[in-house]
Design a protein around this motif. Structure first.
Motif, PDB file in Angstrom:
ATOM      1  N   ALA A 137       1.841   3.985   2.910  1.00 39.09           N
ATOM      2  CA  ALA A 137       2.411   4.194   1.576  1.00 39.09           C
ATOM      3  C   ALA A 137       1.974   3.099   0.607  1.00 39.09           C
ATOM      4  CB  ALA A 137       3.931   4.240   1.664  1.00 39.09           C
ATOM      5  N   HIS A 138       1.603   3.525  -0.615  1.00 37.43           N
ATOM      6  CA  HIS A 138       1.310   2.579  -1.699  1.00 37.43           C
ATOM      7  C   HIS A 138       2.177   2.865  -2.922  1.00 37.43           C
ATOM      8  CE1 HIS A 138      -1.020   5.714  -3.811  1.00 37.43           C
ATOM      9  NE2 HIS A 138      -1.544   5.987  -2.633  1.00 37.43           N
ATOM     10  N   GLU A 139       3.012   3.919  -2.837  1.00 35.36           N
ATOM     11  CA  GLU A 139       3.939   4.238  -3.927  1.00 35.36           C
ATOM     12  C   GLU A 139       5.340   4.441  -3.392  1.00 35.36           C
ATOM     13  OE1 GLU A 139       2.772   7.522  -6.350  1.00 35.36           O
ATOM     14  OE2 GLU A 139       1.094   6.456  -7.265  1.00 35.36           O
TER      15      GLU A 139
ATOM     16  N   ALA B  14       6.087   5.100  -8.253  1.00 39.12           N
ATOM     17  CA  ALA B  14       5.535   3.880  -8.861  1.00 39.12           C
ATOM     18  C   ALA B  14       4.891   3.026  -7.777  1.00 39.12           C
ATOM     19  CB  ALA B  14       6.638   3.091  -9.565  1.00 39.12           C
ATOM     20  N   PRO B  15       3.986   2.105  -8.166  1.00 40.13           N
ATOM     21  CA  PRO B  15       3.387   1.230  -7.158  1.00 40.13           C
ATOM     22  C   PRO B  15       4.453   0.506  -6.335  1.00 40.13           C
ATOM     23  CG  PRO B  15       2.209   1.025  -9.227  1.00 40.13           C
ATOM     24  CD  PRO B  15       3.423   1.878  -9.517  1.00 40.13           C
ATOM     25  N   LEU B  16       4.193   0.347  -5.079  1.00 39.88           N
ATOM     26  CA  LEU B  16       5.128  -0.289  -4.157  1.00 39.88           C
ATOM     27  C   LEU B  16       5.513  -1.679  -4.660  1.00 39.88           C
ATOM     28  CD1 LEU B  16       6.231   0.600  -1.333  1.00 39.88           C
ATOM     29  CD2 LEU B  16       4.397  -0.779  -0.336  1.00 39.88           C
ATOM     30  N   PRO B  17       6.809  -1.989  -4.798  1.00 36.53           N
ATOM     31  CA  PRO B  17       7.228  -3.336  -5.231  1.00 36.53           C
ATOM     32  C   PRO B  17       6.973  -4.374  -4.141  1.00 36.53           C
ATOM     33  CG  PRO B  17       8.969  -1.700  -5.581  1.00 36.53           C
ATOM     34  CD  PRO B  17       7.950  -1.066  -4.703  1.00 36.53           C
ATOM     35  N   GLU B  18       6.909  -5.626  -4.554  1.00 34.26           N
ATOM     36  CA  GLU B  18       6.672  -6.701  -3.592  1.00 34.26           C
ATOM     37  C   GLU B  18       7.748  -6.732  -2.511  1.00 34.26           C
ATOM     38  OE1 GLU B  18       6.183 -11.584  -3.413  1.00 34.26           O
ATOM     39  OE2 GLU B  18       6.446 -10.568  -5.342  1.00 34.26           O
ATOM     40  N   LYS B  19       9.002  -6.583  -2.881  1.00 31.93           N
ATOM     41  CA  LYS B  19      10.082  -6.687  -1.895  1.00 31.93           C
ATOM     42  C   LYS B  19      10.005  -5.592  -0.841  1.00 31.93           C
ATOM     43  CE  LYS B  19      13.611  -3.869  -4.220  1.00 31.93           C
ATOM     44  NZ  LYS B  19      15.023  -3.787  -4.644  1.00 31.93           N
ATOM     45  N   ASN B  20       9.319  -4.503  -1.174  1.00 27.60           N
ATOM     46  CA  ASN B  20       9.187  -3.380  -0.247  1.00 27.60           C
ATOM     47  C   ASN B  20       7.824  -3.334   0.441  1.00 27.60           C
ATOM     48  OD1 ASN B  20      11.009  -1.944  -2.756  1.00 27.60           O
ATOM     49  ND2 ASN B  20      11.871  -1.979  -0.695  1.00 27.60           N
ATOM     50  N   GLY B  21       7.001  -4.403   0.252  1.00 29.47           N
ATOM     51  CA  GLY B  21       5.779  -4.507   1.028  1.00 29.47           C
ATOM     52  C   GLY B  21       4.478  -4.319   0.304  1.00 29.47           C
ATOM     53  N   ALA B  22       4.435  -4.488  -1.022  1.00 30.36           N
ATOM     54  CA  ALA B  22       3.218  -4.256  -1.802  1.00 30.36           C
ATOM     55  C   ALA B  22       2.018  -5.025  -1.226  1.00 30.36           C
ATOM     56  CB  ALA B  22       3.452  -4.677  -3.257  1.00 30.36           C
ATOM     57  N   PRO B  23       0.842  -4.417  -1.266  1.00 33.29           N
ATOM     58  CA  PRO B  23       0.562  -3.112  -1.884  1.00 33.29           C
ATOM     59  C   PRO B  23       0.605  -1.936  -0.900  1.00 33.29           C
ATOM     60  CG  PRO B  23      -1.497  -4.169  -1.383  1.00 33.29           C
ATOM     61  CD  PRO B  23      -0.416  -5.139  -0.965  1.00 33.29           C
ATOM     62  N   LEU B  24       0.691  -2.225   0.411  1.00 31.75           N
ATOM     63  CA  LEU B  24       0.658  -1.169   1.419  1.00 31.75           C
ATOM     64  C   LEU B  24       1.678  -1.434   2.510  1.00 31.75           C
ATOM     65  CD1 LEU B  24      -3.216  -0.921   1.962  1.00 31.75           C
ATOM     66  CD2 LEU B  24      -1.810   0.759   0.735  1.00 31.75           C
ATOM     67  N   ARG B  25       2.323  -0.377   2.952  1.00 37.43           N
ATOM     68  CA  ARG B  25       3.208  -0.475   4.105  1.00 37.43           C
ATOM     69  C   ARG B  25       3.109   0.811   4.921  1.00 37.43           C
ATOM     70  NH1 ARG B  25       9.345  -0.920   3.056  1.00 37.43           N
ATOM     71  NH2 ARG B  25       9.364  -0.636   5.311  1.00 37.43           N
ATOM     72  N   VAL B  26       3.519   0.728   6.155  1.00 36.37           N
ATOM     73  CA  VAL B  26       3.511   1.896   7.031  1.00 36.37           C
ATOM     74  C   VAL B  26       4.846   2.611   6.926  1.00 36.37           C
ATOM     75  CG1 VAL B  26       3.099   2.702   9.385  1.00 36.37           C
ATOM     76  CG2 VAL B  26       2.066   0.580   8.621  1.00 36.37           C
ATOM     77  N   ARG B  27       4.803   3.930   6.951  1.00 38.09           N
ATOM     78  CA  ARG B  27       6.017   4.729   7.084  1.00 38.09           C
ATOM     79  C   ARG B  27       5.899   5.541   8.374  1.00 38.09           C
ATOM     80  NH1 ARG B  27      10.280   3.137   5.074  1.00 38.09           N
ATOM     81  NH2 ARG B  27      11.081   5.222   5.559  1.00 38.09           N
ATOM     82  N   ILE B  28       6.816   5.276   9.296  1.00 38.09           N
ATOM     83  CA  ILE B  28       6.858   5.966  10.587  1.00 38.09           C
ATOM     84  C   ILE B  28       8.224   6.617  10.656  1.00 38.09           C
ATOM     85  CG2 ILE B  28       6.543   5.725  13.085  1.00 38.09           C
ATOM     86  CD1 ILE B  28       5.237   2.952  12.377  1.00 38.09           C
ATOM     87  N   GLU B  29       8.341   7.805  10.120  1.00 37.91           N
ATOM     88  CA  GLU B  29       9.648   8.367   9.764  1.00 37.91           C
ATOM     89  C   GLU B  29      10.564   8.682  10.939  1.00 37.91           C
ATOM     90  OE1 GLU B  29      10.452   7.931   6.940  1.00 37.91           O
ATOM     91  OE2 GLU B  29       8.663   7.943   5.712  1.00 37.91           O
ATOM     92  N   ARG B  30      10.047   8.703  12.144  1.00 41.28           N
ATOM     93  CA  ARG B  30      10.912   8.987  13.279  1.00 41.28           C
ATOM     94  C   ARG B  30      11.295   7.726  14.056  1.00 41.28           C
ATOM     95  NH1 ARG B  30       8.804  13.855  16.812  1.00 41.28           N
ATOM     96  NH2 ARG B  30       7.227  12.303  17.307  1.00 41.28           N
TER      97      ARG B  30
END
Length: 249
Positions: A185-187, A191-207
């Motif tokens: 994820a980059h959004e 909106a662009p991923l905020p710093e507190k949430n891991g900008a600029p890229l983070r993994v989403r592993i929904e399970r």
């Protein structure tokens, strides 16, 4: 998983004393018991659900007003601040390890790939949840581009944040790596991923629980085992003994 059972699991995990778990896990018989319990959890979870079953998705109206930052919320290194100042235009994500075609992708490259947008619930091991919209390419597309070797059993996520003088990292097996809802994820909420949430890229592993969703992503590595990676448990918190490697919900 039924909602009552899910909440009970989250509450139980949140209530576990980390220090006690670490001490027990370091003993022989108890360590074997912890490993057996984790293997049972993983096997049962996979047996009860289709390997590609989707996590629930929600409507825009159901999104939470704020997605709190958890764990590392900021990175105070010159390299990160310089990258942030230029809008992460030169941030690169590498895909390496047991692959035939190593990749080095810019943020522009990531945005140019087919995108998946999903509104899902983030469940934290500490007991809180939030619903948010995440957008980015599917991890499976990156792995296909890199032509992952059949020898690879796990995908390791390398990160820019450092805790206790050790680089943060996480990992999943190939089932979760190729799950359609596993994205880079980059959004966040359009909106662009905020710093507190891991900008600029983070993994989403929904399970899986939130600590598996590595932030500040810099590299993806296909490996056969964790043997030569720090303590060999497959993740930062797993290495220090606080949480199990498999965190399926």
């Amino acid at each position: 998983m039924p909602e009552i059972k899910r909440r009970a699991l989250l509450a139980g995990l949140a209530a576990l004393p980390a220090a006690a778990c670490t001490e027990l896990a370091e003993t022989g018989p108890a360590g074997d018991l912890f490993d057996a319990a984790e293997n049972w959890h993983r096997t049962a979870h996979r047996a009860l659900a289709n390997r590609q079953a989707l996590a629930p998705e929600y409507t825009p109206e159901e999104r939470s007003p704020d997605i709190r930052g958890n764990g590392t919320r900021t990175i105070e290194t010159p390299e990160y601040r310089a990258a942030q100042a230029e809008g992460f235009a030169n941030w690169r994500l590498s895909v390496s390890g047991l692959v035939q075609n190593p990749l080095s992708l810019t943020m522009a490259d990531m945005r140019a790939l087919p995108q998946r947008t999903q509104i899902t619930r983030h469940d934290c091991v500490e007991g809180w949840s939030a619903i948010a919209e995440w957008s980015g390419p599917q991890l499976s597309d990156l792995l296909d581009m890199a032509k992952v070797s059949e020898e690879a059993n796990f995908i390791v996520f390398r990160c820019a944040d450092v805790l206790y003088d050790r680089d943060y990292y996480e990992s999943v097996d190939m089932v979760d790596a190729y799950h359609p809802q596993t994205i880079i994820a980059h959004e966040l909420n359009g909106a662009p991923l905020p710093e507190k949430n891991g900008a600029p890229l983070r993994v989403r592993i929904e399970r899986q629980l939130g600590y598996k969703h590595a932030k500040y992503l810099t590299a993806i590595e296909a490996v056969a085992s964790f043997e030569d990676i720090y303590a060999g448990k497959g993740g930062f918190w797993e290495d220090v003994g606080d949480y199990q490697w498999y965190a399926g919900i």
